[in-house]
Design a protein around this motif. Structure first.
Motif, PDB file in Angstrom:
ATOM      1  N   GLU A 210       0.824  -1.213   0.000  1.00  0.00           N
ATOM      2  CA  GLU A 210       0.000   0.000   0.000  1.00  0.00           C
ATOM      3  C   GLU A 210       0.858   1.263   0.000  1.00  0.00           C
ATOM      4  OE1 GLU A 210      -3.660   2.052   2.547  1.00  0.00           O
ATOM      5  OE2 GLU A 210      -3.006   0.022   3.030  1.00  0.00           O
ATOM      6  N   PHE A 211       2.108   1.184   0.449  1.00  0.00           N
ATOM      7  CA  PHE A 211       2.996   2.344   0.388  1.00  0.00           C
ATOM      8  C   PHE A 211       4.332   1.929  -0.230  1.00  0.00           C
ATOM      9  CE2 PHE A 211       3.874   0.462   4.562  1.00  0.00           C
ATOM     10  CZ  PHE A 211       5.259   0.400   4.573  1.00  0.00           C
ATOM     11  N   GLU A 212       5.078   2.910  -0.684  1.00  0.00           N
ATOM     12  CA  GLU A 212       6.385   2.644  -1.286  1.00  0.00           C
ATOM     13  C   GLU A 212       7.408   2.418  -0.170  1.00  0.00           C
ATOM     14  OE1 GLU A 212       9.533   4.643  -4.486  1.00  0.00           O
ATOM     15  OE2 GLU A 212       7.712   5.712  -3.867  1.00  0.00           O
ATOM     16  N   PRO A 213       7.954   1.201  -0.065  1.00  0.00           N
ATOM     17  CA  PRO A 213       8.798   0.845   1.080  1.00  0.00           C
ATOM     18  C   PRO A 213      10.241   1.350   0.962  1.00  0.00           C
ATOM     19  CG  PRO A 213       8.585  -1.040  -0.353  1.00  0.00           C
ATOM     20  CD  PRO A 213       7.751   0.045  -0.971  1.00  0.00           C
ATOM     21  N   THR A 214      10.435   2.641   1.137  1.00  0.00           N
ATOM     22  CA  THR A 214      11.775   3.217   1.091  1.00  0.00           C
ATOM     23  C   THR A 214      12.323   3.411   2.491  1.00  0.00           C
ATOM     24  OG1 THR A 214      10.884   5.458   1.120  1.00  0.00           O
ATOM     25  CG2 THR A 214      11.211   4.431  -1.039  1.00  0.00           C
ATOM     26  N   VAL A 215      13.616   3.696   2.584  1.00  0.00           N
ATOM     27  CA  VAL A 215      14.244   3.931   3.888  1.00  0.00           C
ATOM     28  C   VAL A 215      13.625   5.151   4.568  1.00  0.00           C
ATOM     29  CG1 VAL A 215      16.411   4.457   5.066  1.00  0.00           C
ATOM     30  CG2 VAL A 215      16.403   2.859   3.133  1.00  0.00           C
ATOM     31  N   SER A 216      13.422   6.218   3.796  1.00  0.00           N
ATOM     32  CA  SER A 216      12.850   7.433   4.375  1.00  0.00           C
ATOM     33  C   SER A 216      11.428   7.201   4.864  1.00  0.00           C
ATOM     34  CB  SER A 216      12.872   8.569   3.349  1.00  0.00           C
ATOM     35  OG  SER A 216      12.157   8.194   2.178  1.00  0.00           O
ATOM     36  N   LYS A 217      10.672   6.361   4.134  1.00  0.00           N
ATOM     37  CA  LYS A 217       9.307   6.043   4.572  1.00  0.00           C
ATOM     38  C   LYS A 217       9.336   5.282   5.878  1.00  0.00           C
ATOM     39  CE  LYS A 217       4.821   5.796   4.103  1.00  0.00           C
ATOM     40  NZ  LYS A 217       3.971   6.999   4.236  1.00  0.00           N
ATOM     41  N   PHE A 218      10.282   4.341   6.008  1.00  0.00           N
ATOM     42  CA  PHE A 218      10.411   3.605   7.260  1.00  0.00           C
ATOM     43  C   PHE A 218      10.714   4.560   8.417  1.00  0.00           C
ATOM     44  CE2 PHE A 218      13.584   1.914  10.248  1.00  0.00           C
ATOM     45  CZ  PHE A 218      12.792   1.023  10.943  1.00  0.00           C
ATOM     46  N   MET A 219      11.653   5.469   8.217  1.00  0.00           N
ATOM     47  CA  MET A 219      12.013   6.413   9.262  1.00  0.00           C
ATOM     48  C   MET A 219      10.831   7.295   9.668  1.00  0.00           C
ATOM     49  SD  MET A 219      15.058   5.905  10.349  1.00  0.00           S
ATOM     50  CE  MET A 219      16.668   5.223   9.928  1.00  0.00           C
ATOM     51  N   SER A 220       9.911   7.523   8.733  1.00  0.00           N
ATOM     52  CA  SER A 220       8.760   8.370   9.046  1.00  0.00           C
ATOM     53  C   SER A 220       7.803   7.695  10.019  1.00  0.00           C
ATOM     54  CB  SER A 220       8.014   8.732   7.754  1.00  0.00           C
ATOM     55  OG  SER A 220       7.336   7.605   7.220  1.00  0.00           O
ATOM     56  N   PHE A 221       7.884   6.354  10.123  1.00  0.00           N
ATOM     57  CA  PHE A 221       7.022   5.642  11.063  1.00  0.00           C
ATOM     58  C   PHE A 221       7.559   5.691  12.498  1.00  0.00           C
ATOM     59  CE2 PHE A 221       5.934   3.096   7.162  1.00  0.00           C
ATOM     60  CZ  PHE A 221       4.636   3.543   7.067  1.00  0.00           C
ATOM     61  N   VAL A 222       8.868   5.882  12.652  1.00  0.00           N
ATOM     62  CA  VAL A 222       9.502   5.786  13.973  1.00  0.00           C
ATOM     63  C   VAL A 222       9.033   6.933  14.868  1.00  0.00           C
ATOM     64  CG1 VAL A 222      11.693   5.700  15.218  1.00  0.00           C
ATOM     65  CG2 VAL A 222      11.498   4.644  12.957  1.00  0.00           C
ATOM     66  N   HIS A 223       8.768   6.608  16.113  1.00  0.00           N
ATOM     67  CA  HIS A 223       8.317   7.597  17.102  1.00  0.00           C
ATOM     68  C   HIS A 223       9.376   8.701  17.244  1.00  0.00           C
ATOM     69  CE1 HIS A 223       7.004   9.319  20.927  1.00  0.00           C
ATOM     70  NE2 HIS A 223       5.868   8.652  20.794  1.00  0.00           N
ATOM     71  N   PRO A 224       8.941   9.981  17.276  1.00  0.00           N
ATOM     72  CA  PRO A 224       9.911  11.088  17.347  1.00  0.00           C
ATOM     73  C   PRO A 224      10.902  10.974  18.499  1.00  0.00           C
ATOM     74  CG  PRO A 224       7.716  11.925  16.900  1.00  0.00           C
ATOM     75  CD  PRO A 224       7.563  10.462  17.187  1.00  0.00           C
ATOM     76  N   ASP A 225      10.481  10.438  19.643  1.00  0.00           N
ATOM     77  CA  ASP A 225      11.381  10.307  20.797  1.00  0.00           C
ATOM     78  C   ASP A 225      12.445   9.246  20.580  1.00  0.00           C
ATOM     79  OD1 ASP A 225       9.865  12.244  21.986  1.00  0.00           O
ATOM     80  OD2 ASP A 225       8.737  10.874  23.282  1.00  0.00           O
ATOM     81  N   ASP A 226      12.169   8.274  19.705  1.00  0.00           N
ATOM     82  CA  ASP A 226      13.125   7.186  19.462  1.00  0.00           C
ATOM     83  C   ASP A 226      13.954   7.408  18.197  1.00  0.00           C
ATOM     84  OD1 ASP A 226      11.996   6.044  21.664  1.00  0.00           O
ATOM     85  OD2 ASP A 226      10.823   4.545  20.585  1.00  0.00           O
ATOM     86  N   LEU A 227      13.538   8.371  17.371  1.00  0.00           N
ATOM     87  CA  LEU A 227      14.186   8.562  16.077  1.00  0.00           C
ATOM     88  C   LEU A 227      15.661   8.971  16.172  1.00  0.00           C
ATOM     89  CD1 LEU A 227      13.799   8.487  13.041  1.00  0.00           C
ATOM     90  CD2 LEU A 227      12.988  10.864  13.135  1.00  0.00           C
ATOM     91  N   PRO A 228      16.057   9.926  17.041  1.00  0.00           N
ATOM     92  CA  PRO A 228      17.482  10.318  17.091  1.00  0.00           C
ATOM     93  C   PRO A 228      18.409   9.153  17.414  1.00  0.00           C
ATOM     94  CG  PRO A 228      16.125  11.936  18.222  1.00  0.00           C
ATOM     95  CD  PRO A 228      15.228  10.775  17.922  1.00  0.00           C
ATOM     96  N   VAL A 229      18.021   8.328  18.389  1.00  0.00           N
ATOM     97  CA  VAL A 229      18.865   7.186  18.773  1.00  0.00           C
ATOM     98  C   VAL A 229      18.940   6.186  17.634  1.00  0.00           C
ATOM     99  CG1 VAL A 229      19.106   5.250  20.375  1.00  0.00           C
ATOM    100  CG2 VAL A 229      18.343   7.479  21.217  1.00  0.00           C
ATOM    101  N   LEU A 230      17.789   5.927  16.972  1.00  0.00           N
ATOM    102  CA  LEU A 230      17.763   4.955  15.888  1.00  0.00           C
ATOM    103  C   LEU A 230      18.603   5.426  14.700  1.00  0.00           C
ATOM    104  CD1 LEU A 230      16.497   2.213  15.176  1.00  0.00           C
ATOM    105  CD2 LEU A 230      14.676   3.455  14.005  1.00  0.00           C
ATOM    106  N   GLU A 231      18.547   6.730  14.383  1.00  0.00           N
ATOM    107  CA  GLU A 231      19.342   7.261  13.275  1.00  0.00           C
ATOM    108  C   GLU A 231      20.834   7.184  13.581  1.00  0.00           C
ATOM    109  OE1 GLU A 231      16.445  10.551  11.120  1.00  0.00           O
ATOM    110  OE2 GLU A 231      17.665  11.164  12.849  1.00  0.00           O
ATOM    111  N   ALA A 232      21.203   7.477  14.820  1.00  0.00           N
ATOM    112  CA  ALA A 232      22.607   7.382  15.211  1.00  0.00           C
ATOM    113  C   ALA A 232      23.095   5.932  15.124  1.00  0.00           C
ATOM    114  CB  ALA A 232      22.802   7.928  16.619  1.00  0.00           C
TER     115      ALA A 232
END
Length: 539
Positions: A210-232
């Motif tokens: 149903e959506f285009e499974p790109t890396v940026s799309k995946f990152m858009s699902f991650v909770h804002p509080d967890d995103l910095p740690v996950l990106e690092a």
């Protein structure tokens, strides 16, 4: 003059006939040579066709008066047919398709051949056929040859079986992912797109693809509080390319928050780095762990409070109680002669109450400390335990005129002083609640039984159990009280009728449970009672 001329003509006629005969012979020889050549060519062609890896068939159309194709004659089939299906080729050639394999008019093959003949364009198709009750798969290509249709068919049965098996496995895997709430993914690091399984899409709240499974799309699902740690972590993982595990929250399409645990592995293929892994929805597990930690903290506080109570009960309560009993004893010895009858009765009640308080505190301490024992389990001879109990209760046994009978008891794995307390409480209970019409009679028997013979209603693991029956002829109890009597502080009689604190049988139950066993009670009012103990057997 005429006769010579006639002879000449006759001579010429003879010469002509001779030439004709020679020409006929030559023509016959040429024809025979051509037939032989044609037969040789046909034989050679057949040998060439038989060497092909494909089943080759030639179909000649049969048309009706309107010029419509209604059937085909099987004009030729090479020997590969026999090798593939064990069908007799000579028995096939010359038959109509509708006669030899009528299923072709239902599976679409007839329409494919007609379409090839009418359009002149090749047709390719795959079909399953059944010969001698065995299924075969063929991949076919049909081409028009003059007014016939030539079909090249390759036996792909093994490939198709593997394809079907793989399809079944993929369906089972997809179903397993759905049941286990797991999704899987594959990612070529040189590309932006990630390949998700159907259930991976569902974890994000979407239908498959149903959506285009790109890396940026995946990152858009991650909770804002967890995103910095996950990106690092993501940048570090891309450098090291080692097995990775991470737990983070995502926000789904319908704004629900899920906790995802992902595991990924790296590998190289054709010079490209790839990553495969799984996504596991652990939302309920994390919530359960959080709840368990909260309950563990509560339990820790409760244990600390219980420890505090034990200290109070063992010292702060018992010390003043000992002084009360000491001064009551002095008062009773010094003032008994000066007290009136009513005052003596009051003093006796004070003494009884103090004794009961001491017994209650002792039993409470015993109950609370069952799970805190430091002694290690060992093999315990129950005959020795029973002997010690009978010795320590000998005065009461003699007072009641009780008779105690017992089988030869086995050994069990347990804490010896707790098993002593169990036997002492059960036998003491039978003495306490004995009838007045006849002396107490207590029978102790034992047997080992498999789990399936125990029956329902007990929280036991499948194993073999030692069954101990403590049977007496006392006052018994009503059937509806069989569970109540094991509850802490529960009494079936008033304290004026029978002494006790209501903790004895509760202690027995806690001891048995600490030994991975169970206890149950049966009885009839006025007909005695039986207490059955189940302990894991050593045999």
């Amino acid at each position: 003059m005429k006769s010579p001329k006639k002879k000449l003509i006759i001579g010429e006629d003879k010469i002509s006939r001779k030439k004709i005969k020679e020409q006929v012979k030559k023509s016959q020889a040429d024809l025979i040579a051509k037939i032989d050549t044609l037969d040789a060519e046909r034989t050679f062609a057949r040998r060439v066709l038989d060497q092909s890896n494909s089943v080759i068939s030639l179909f000649r159309p049969i048309v009706d008066q309107a010029g419509e194709i209604t059937d085909f004659t099987i004009h030729y089939v090479n020997n590969r047919m026999n090798e593939a299906t064990k069908e007799d080729v000579d028995a096939i050639i010359g038959k109509r398709m509708s006669e030899y394999y009528p299923d072709n008019f239902e599976n679409g093959v007839f329409e494919e051949l007609v379409g090839c003949h009418e359009t002149g364009k090749p047709k390719e198709f795959q079909r399953k056929y059944t010969f001698n009750e065995i299924d075969f798969w063929f991949s076919s290509r049909a081409v028009k040859l003059d007014d016939d249709v030539l079909v090249f068919s390759k036996n792909i049965t093994k490939e198709k079986e593997f394809e079907i098996e793989l399809d079944v496995q993929n369906k089972l895997l997809s179903e397993a992912e759905y049941v286990a709430n797991i999704g899987s993914y594959k990612w070529n690091l040189g590309e932006d797109e990630i390949q998700y399984s159907a259930n991976a899409f569902r974890l994000f709240g979407y239908e498959p693809n149903e959506f285009e499974p790109t890396v940026s799309k995946f990152m858009s699902f991650v909770h804002p509080d967890d995103l910095p740690v996950l990106e690092a972590n993501y940048e570090e993982i891309m450098k090291r390319k080692e097995r990775t595990e991470a737990t983070y929250r995502i926000i789904t399409k319908d704004k629900k928050i899920k906790t995802i645990r992902s595991v990924g592995e790296f590998y190289r293929k054709e010079g490209q780095w790839n990553m495969v892994g799984v996504l596991l929805d652990v939302t309920e597990q994390v919530a359960a762990e959080r709840h368990l930690r909260s309950r563990n903290l509560e339990l820790k506080r409760t244990n600390e409070e219980l420890e505090s109570f034990n200290r109070v009960a063992s010292h702060d309560l018992q010390e003043p109680l000992r002084k009360i009993q000491m001064f009551i004893s002095r008062l009773s010895g010094e003032a008994t002669q000066r007290l009136e009858k009513r005052e003596k009765e009051y003093l006796e009640k004070v003494v009884d109450s103090a004794d009961r308080m001491r017994e209650l505190i002792a039993n409470l301490l015993s109950y609370s400390r069952i799970d805190q024992v430091e002694d290690k389990p060992k093999k315990v001879d129950l005959n020795s335990v029973l002997a010690d109990v009978k010795y320590d209760l000998s005065e009461r046994i003699a007072e009641f005129g009780a008779e105690i009978r017992s089988d030869n008891l086995p050994k069990v794995w347990g804490i010896e002083f707790q098993l002593y307390q169990l036997f002492s409480n059960l036998i003491g209970n039978s003495l306490k609640y004995s009838g007045t019409e006849q002396p107490p009679k207590i029978t102790l028997s034992s047997k080992v039984v498999p789990y399936k013979e125990i029956g329902e209603g007990l929280d036991l693991t499948p194993s073999r159990y030692l069954v101990l029956d403590f049977k007496d002829n006392g006052i018994g109890f009503k059937k509806e009280h069989s569970d109540k009597i094991f509850e802490i502080f529960q009494r079936l009689h008033s304290k004026n009728e029978y002494s006790g604190t209501g903790l004895g049988l509760a202690i027995c139950q806690k001891i048995v449970r600490a030994h991975n066993g169970a206890i149950r009670a049966t009885g009839k009012l006025g007909k005695g009672a039986t207490f059955t103990v189940y302990l894991p057997s050593l045999n």
